[in-house]
Enzyme design. Structure first.
Site, PDB file in Angstrom:
ATOM      1  N   THR A 181       0.854  -1.194   0.000  1.00 58.27           N
ATOM      2  CA  THR A 181       0.000   0.000   0.000  1.00 58.27           C
ATOM      3  C   THR A 181       0.889   1.243   0.000  1.00 58.27           C
ATOM      4  OG1 THR A 181      -1.835  -1.069   1.109  1.00 58.27           O
ATOM      5  CG2 THR A 181      -1.549   1.266   1.597  1.00 58.27           C
ATOM      6  N   ARG A 211     -14.822  -5.537   0.927  1.00 54.01           N
ATOM      7  CA  ARG A 211     -14.152  -5.236   2.206  1.00 54.01           C
ATOM      8  C   ARG A 211     -13.556  -3.811   2.162  1.00 54.01           C
ATOM      9  NH1 ARG A 211      -8.416  -4.205   3.474  1.00 54.01           N
ATOM     10  NH2 ARG A 211      -8.233  -4.449   5.703  1.00 54.01           N
ATOM     11  N   VAL A 212     -13.711  -3.079   3.239  1.00 53.99           N
ATOM     12  CA  VAL A 212     -13.118  -1.742   3.339  1.00 53.99           C
ATOM     13  C   VAL A 212     -12.152  -1.739   4.522  1.00 53.99           C
ATOM     14  CG1 VAL A 212     -13.566   0.725   3.611  1.00 53.99           C
ATOM     15  CG2 VAL A 212     -15.249  -0.716   2.448  1.00 53.99           C
ATOM     16  N   GLY A 213     -10.902  -1.376   4.277  1.00 53.56           N
ATOM     17  CA  GLY A 213      -9.911  -1.339   5.358  1.00 53.56           C
ATOM     18  C   GLY A 213      -9.795   0.060   5.935  1.00 53.56           C
ATOM     19  N   ASP A 214      -8.599   0.428   6.340  1.00 55.53           N
ATOM     20  CA  ASP A 214      -8.380   1.745   6.942  1.00 55.53           C
ATOM     21  C   ASP A 214      -8.063   2.837   5.924  1.00 55.53           C
ATOM     22  OD1 ASP A 214      -5.975   0.395   6.335  1.00 55.53           O
ATOM     23  OD2 ASP A 214      -4.840   1.708   7.668  1.00 55.53           O
ATOM     24  N   THR A 271      -0.087   2.404   7.167  1.00 54.83           N
ATOM     25  CA  THR A 271      -0.095   1.160   6.394  1.00 54.83           C
ATOM     26  C   THR A 271       0.058  -0.020   7.346  1.00 54.83           C
ATOM     27  OG1 THR A 271       1.033  -0.181   4.726  1.00 54.83           O
ATOM     28  CG2 THR A 271       2.408   1.406   5.910  1.00 54.83           C
ATOM     29  N   GLY A 272      -0.583  -1.122   6.995  1.00 63.23           N
ATOM     30  CA  GLY A 272      -0.512  -2.311   7.841  1.00 63.23           C
ATOM     31  C   GLY A 272      -1.853  -3.011   7.854  1.00 63.23           C
ATOM     32  N   GLY A 313      -5.157  -3.257   8.154  1.00 61.80           N
ATOM     33  CA  GLY A 313      -6.077  -2.129   8.170  1.00 61.80           C
ATOM     34  C   GLY A 313      -7.252  -2.277   9.107  1.00 61.80           C
TER      35      GLY A 313
END
Ligand code: ASP
Length: 316
Positions: free
Chosen positions: A175, A203-206, A226-227, A229
């Site tokens: 990312t 799916r929605v991450g951070d 980043t990581g 999420g």
């Protein structure tokens, strides 16, 4: 807000890069990608351009680079499609632009940027792509995003249900994000991703969630994370860092480390890049690696991947 030297930092994802991904050749390719993003953002800052434009230009370079998990070369969902998400925030106005689940916009960060100044801060799916197209963002077919590497990875993964952070993969990518401070002292942050490898479609991450993956406020700091999420979202990471500085009186480094500890406590890991209102830049991470770099007064990119590498952080 004090004006001062412009400054830009970028990341190319965090995680545990496998040995193969750390060969001399691969390291050079990552470093070249980070350096070209830094130079692109720096061109804007050097000419007196805004922090918001600088982070957009830097992230767009990483999106076009197939070695990173954003734009071309993004991680694929369980159904083999690329769903791209990005967000950015202008620290001067606190305006935001975020788009989730794009499938056609070549540069998700430019697409998200079309919402800056609009009453809506976040659009998703087909309508987001349509809005971006209507605002002049280049559209490309899905094949553009699906590189050979990603297709092979998907073939191996399909039907297994195994979901991973891209940097934990055999042939890791990552990312991307950028934070900047311009000549006038304005801050901005931007982050863009294809998400996790084999994630559920939808799916929605951070990354596209302002306050989780991205935050900028001239009075405090600009952050791009980043990581893993889902863990970053659970601690509202980027805003948490800002609050720890503003309300908790912590330094940039202390605030970021403390928020990363919270991420760890809910089962995640990763890192962030941060520039505070005084021009202090920190690039902390609690994963094994984080692709990262910064550029400042001398116009020379400083990049690193592992914890052992010193990136000679600029003094504030
Ligand atoms: N934070 C991103 C996500 O969870 C992944 C990454 O940073 O590589 O979607």
């Amino acid at each position: 807000m004090t004006a001062g030297d412009p400054l830009l930092a970028v990341h190319g994802g965090a995680g545990r890069l496998p040995r193969r991904a750390l060969s001399r050749k691969n390291r050079a390719a990552y470093e070249e990608g980070l350096a070209s993003a830094l130079k692109a953002g720096w061109r804007t800052l050097r000419r007196g351009g805004s922090a918001l434009k600088a982070v957009t230009e830097a992230v767009a370079v990483l999106e076009d680079h197939q070695l990173f998990n954003a734009g071309r070369g993004a991680a694929l969902c369980a159904d083999g499609t690329a769903e791209l998400s990005a967000s950015l925030m202008n620290g001067k106005s606190r305006e935001v632009g975020a788009m989730v689940g794009l499938r056609r916009a070549r540069n998700p960060i430019r697409a998200a940027g079309t919402l800056i100044g609009h009453a809506h801060g976040l659009l998703f799916g087909e309508e987001a792509d349509r809005y971006a197209a209507q605002h002049g963002i280049e559209q490309v077919p899905q094949d553009y995003f699906r590189t050979e590497h990603r297709w092979a990875q998907w073939q191996k993964r399909r039907g297994t249900g195994k979901i991973t952070l891209d940097h934990d993969e055999e042939n890791a990518h990552g990312t991307v994000g950028a934070v900047a401070r311009d000549r006038r002292g304005n801050l901005a942050a931007a982050t863009s991703t294809g998400g996790l490898v084999n994630q559920l479609p939808g799916r929605v991450g951070d990354t596209p969630v302002v306050g989780a993956g991205t935050w900028a406020d001239n009075g405090v700091c600009a952050v791009s994370a980043t990581g893993k999420g889902d863990a970053f979202a659970r601690v509202a990471f980027a805003r948490r860092v800002a609050d720890l500085i503003e309300l908790g009186g912590l330094s940039a480094q202390e605030a970021a480390e403390s928020a990363l500890e919270e991420v760890k406590n809910v089962g995640g890991e990763g890192g962030c890049i941060l520039i505070d209102r005084n021009g202090m830049c920190v690039l902390p991470f609690n994963s094994a690696h984080m692709l990262r770099g910064w550029i400042g007064r001398d116009g020379r990119p400083h990049v690193a991947i592992g914890p052992d590498q010193d990136v000679e952080l600029p003094a504030s």
